[in-house]
Enzyme design. Structure first.
Site, PDB file in Angstrom:
ATOM      1  N   ASP A  38      48.480  47.377  38.147  1.00 47.98           N
ATOM      2  CA  ASP A  38      48.797  47.271  39.564  1.00 47.98           C
ATOM      3  C   ASP A  38      49.672  46.038  39.736  1.00 47.98           C
ATOM      4  O   ASP A  38      49.175  44.919  39.834  1.00 47.98           O
ATOM      5  CB  ASP A  38      47.513  47.180  40.391  1.00 47.98           C
ATOM      6  CG  ASP A  38      47.793  47.063  41.885  1.00 47.98           C
ATOM      7  OD1 ASP A  38      48.953  46.801  42.255  1.00 47.98           O
ATOM      8  OD2 ASP A  38      46.836  47.215  42.672  1.00 47.98           O
ATOM      9  N   LYS A  75      54.966  45.859  47.996  1.00 53.49           N
ATOM     10  CA  LYS A  75      55.400  44.554  48.489  1.00 53.49           C
ATOM     11  C   LYS A  75      56.885  44.251  48.209  1.00 53.49           C
ATOM     12  O   LYS A  75      57.743  44.752  48.922  1.00 53.49           O
ATOM     13  CB  LYS A  75      54.456  43.479  47.969  1.00 53.49           C
ATOM     14  CG  LYS A  75      53.022  43.735  48.517  1.00 53.49           C
ATOM     15  CD  LYS A  75      52.060  42.592  48.438  1.00 53.49           C
ATOM     16  CE  LYS A  75      50.824  42.878  49.281  1.00 53.49           C
ATOM     17  NZ  LYS A  75      49.657  43.321  48.547  1.00 53.49           N
ATOM     18  N   TYR A 125      42.088  44.066  43.842  1.00 51.64           N
ATOM     19  CA  TYR A 125      42.301  44.948  44.982  1.00 51.64           C
ATOM     20  C   TYR A 125      43.370  45.967  44.639  1.00 51.64           C
ATOM     21  O   TYR A 125      44.441  45.605  44.139  1.00 51.64           O
ATOM     22  CB  TYR A 125      42.751  44.123  46.199  1.00 51.64           C
ATOM     23  CG  TYR A 125      42.991  44.937  47.455  1.00 51.64           C
ATOM     24  CD1 TYR A 125      41.955  45.655  48.048  1.00 51.64           C
ATOM     25  CD2 TYR A 125      44.249  44.982  48.062  1.00 51.64           C
ATOM     26  CE1 TYR A 125      42.170  46.384  49.205  1.00 51.64           C
ATOM     27  CE2 TYR A 125      44.463  45.709  49.225  1.00 51.64           C
ATOM     28  CZ  TYR A 125      43.426  46.409  49.791  1.00 51.64           C
ATOM     29  OH  TYR A 125      43.631  47.138  50.939  1.00 51.64           O
TER      30      TYR A 125
HETATM   31  C1  LIG Z   1      48.698  44.568  48.763  1.00 53.54           C
HETATM   32  C2  LIG Z   1      48.128  45.197  47.539  1.00 53.54           C
HETATM   33  C3  LIG Z   1      47.868  46.572  47.462  1.00 53.54           C
HETATM   34  C4  LIG Z   1      47.951  47.470  48.644  1.00 53.54           C
HETATM   35  O1  LIG Z   1      49.226  47.570  49.160  1.00 53.54           O
HETATM   36  P1  LIG Z   1      49.388  48.001  50.715  1.00 53.54           P
HETATM   37  O2  LIG Z   1      50.857  48.187  50.868  1.00 53.54           O
HETATM   38  O3  LIG Z   1      48.838  46.846  51.510  1.00 53.54           O
HETATM   39  O4  LIG Z   1      48.602  49.235  50.903  1.00 53.54           O
HETATM   40  C5  LIG Z   1      47.464  47.094  46.248  1.00 53.54           C
HETATM   41  N1  LIG Z   1      47.315  46.309  45.169  1.00 53.54           N
HETATM   42  C6  LIG Z   1      47.545  44.992  45.206  1.00 53.54           C
HETATM   43  C7  LIG Z   1      47.388  44.188  43.971  1.00 53.54           C
HETATM   44  C8  LIG Z   1      47.930  44.381  46.409  1.00 53.54           C
HETATM   45  O5  LIG Z   1      48.080  43.051  46.473  1.00 53.54           O
END
Ligand SMILES: *Cc1c(COP(=O)(O)O)cnc(C)c1O
Length: 421
Positions: free
Chosen positions: A233, A261, A149
């Site tokens: 990411d 995060k 994601y």
């Molecule tokens: C949570 C998440 C995102 C998106 O971050 P948001 O602040 O929720 O938009 C992108 N990449 C990873 C791996 C994530 O866990």
């Protein structure tokens, strides 16, 4: 594994009726609706250290802001930093010093990062990193891995939501995680068109899936060979699996890194980092536009800097490893004694339990997870005062606010539930 398809519609409880009346599905982010496991959404009022509360009911929390709260809820250092910031103004509208402080704290822990651009969410940071990669390479396509994601912008959500034009979807290629031959095949076919490969170095959004032995190093070698930018990411793994994230743990340098995060200490945030040569393609120096009214928000900078400073000072990673290892072992014993086959995937303080007989190394294998058993486990834990993510596609997070006692409670409750399954 994010999908727009509703799994199950649970009837909203009466006390939540106002919530469902005015909010779509009663939530602002789909997983909060508990559709994966059933039961009504919680309506939380308070949180502190390892706990969240709904009315008078208190839960030991292993959702931990979906990984954002590595220091637990309302960590005193974060609260103090926010208080101090509040007394000096909420939104300044122009650049302030804490933006540079947080950027420096990130760059100091990530050798691949010289400069940083802050955004308001991880979604936005991934979107910006992809745009930057396309501009720097002059190529259109994005290669990603099924089940990873990268926020809900068009490129990484292709095939998983309505509303994306075919022309945009065509530029996203998704292949199985941990599959080197699929990777070689995709590069053979599309190398000249690929701007970037974006990857969660430890997958955390299809449950936790660690990278196979040579997966990340092969990815690094092949992308370099073909002039494709490698985007890590690290929204979840950054400052989670080590101070220097997955890049430190696996000794690999990405071209661009996406954060989120943890670096916001519980406030909305995202960031892109990389060498100045790439980052300076961003406006105002370069031709790739990104901006934001709330980008570099003073409160998020203050909470994030307090968090990273505390992580640097305490280096809690050994302690988190110890607690999380105990948790994994305890869950393994509980399920084995109950005769229930499970797979436990864990990297540091991020953990998933799959009710599955065979190893889970990529998205297709996540499907073998027995969804009913998972739901029974999640619901049973909730009844016993313990919260885990209400979805088999999310990770449990251990924080520095958790103690042996909380770990033991989760193991003991799991044992009871599994004995009855
Ligand atoms: C949570 C998440 C995102 C998106 O971050 P948001 O602040 O929720 O938009 C992108 N990449 C990873 C791996 C994530 O866990």
């Amino acid at each position: 594994m994010k999908t727009a398809t509703p799994i199950r519609r649970s009837k909203p409880a009466m006390r939540n009726s106002g919530v469902s009346r005015y909010l779509v599905g009663g939530v602002n982010s789909p997983v909060r609706a508990f559709h994966h496991v059933g039961g009504s959404p919680l309506l939380l009022a308070k949180s502190s250290s390892a706990f969240v509360s709904e009315g008078h009911r208190r839960y030991v929390d292993f959702i931990m802001g979906w990984g954002a709260l590595i220091l637990g809820h309302n960590s005193p250092s974060v609260v103090a930093a926010l208080r101090k910031r509040l007394s000096r103004g909420i939104l300044l509208g122009l650049t302030h010093e804490a933006e540079a402080t947080l950027a420096r704290l990130i760059a100091e822990s990530f050798p691949s990062v010289e400069q940083v651009r802050f955004t308001v969410s991880g979604t936005e940071a991934c979107m910006t990193a992809i745009k930057l990669a396309r501009a720097c390479t002059g190529r259109p396509k994005v290669l990603m891995f099924e089940g990873c994601y990268h926020g809900h912008s068009d490129a990484p959500m292709a095939g998983h939501t309505a509303g994306i034009p075919v022309g945009v979807s065509r530029e996203t290629v998704a292949i199985p995680f941990n599959d080197v031959s699929a990777l070689e095949g995709a590069l053979h076919r599309w190398a000249g068109e690929l701007a970037c490969v974006i990857v969660e170095p430890v997958a955390a959004n299809m449950g936790v899936i660690p990278p196979a032995a040579d997966f990340l190093s092969t990815l690094r070698t092949l992308t370099r060979r073909h002039g494709i930018l490698l985007i890590f990411d690290e929204v979840v793994t950054g400052f989670r699996v080590a101070l220097g994230g997955a890049q430190q743990l696996y000794a690999i340098k990405a071209d661009l890194t996406v954060f989120g995060k943890i670096i916001g200490g519980g406030l909305p945030i995202g960031a892109v980092g990389g060498p100045a040569s790439l980052m300076q393609r961003l406006a105002p120096l370069g031709d790739v536009y990104h901006g934001g009214t709330f980008a570099g928000h003073p409160l998020a900078m203050a909470a994030g800097a307090a968090t990273l400073q505390e992580l640097k000072r305490r280096l809690p990673y050994r302690t988190l490893e110890g607690l999380s290892q105990r948790l994994a072992e305890g869950l393994w014993t509980a399920s084995t004694e109950a005769g229930i086959p499970v797979q436990i995937n864990r990297v540091g303080s991020m953990l998933s339990l799959f009710f599955s007989e065979t190893p889970v190394t990529q998205a297709a294998e996540v499907q073998a997870n027995n969804r009913e058993r998972f739901a029974r486990w999640a619901v049973g834990l909730r009844q016993r005062g313990i919260l885990i993510p209400p979805s088999p596609f999310e990770a449990l997070f251990v924080s520095t606010a958790h103690t042996e006692q909380h770990i033991t409670a989760l193991i003991k409750a799991s044992k009871q539930i599994m004995q009855r399954s």
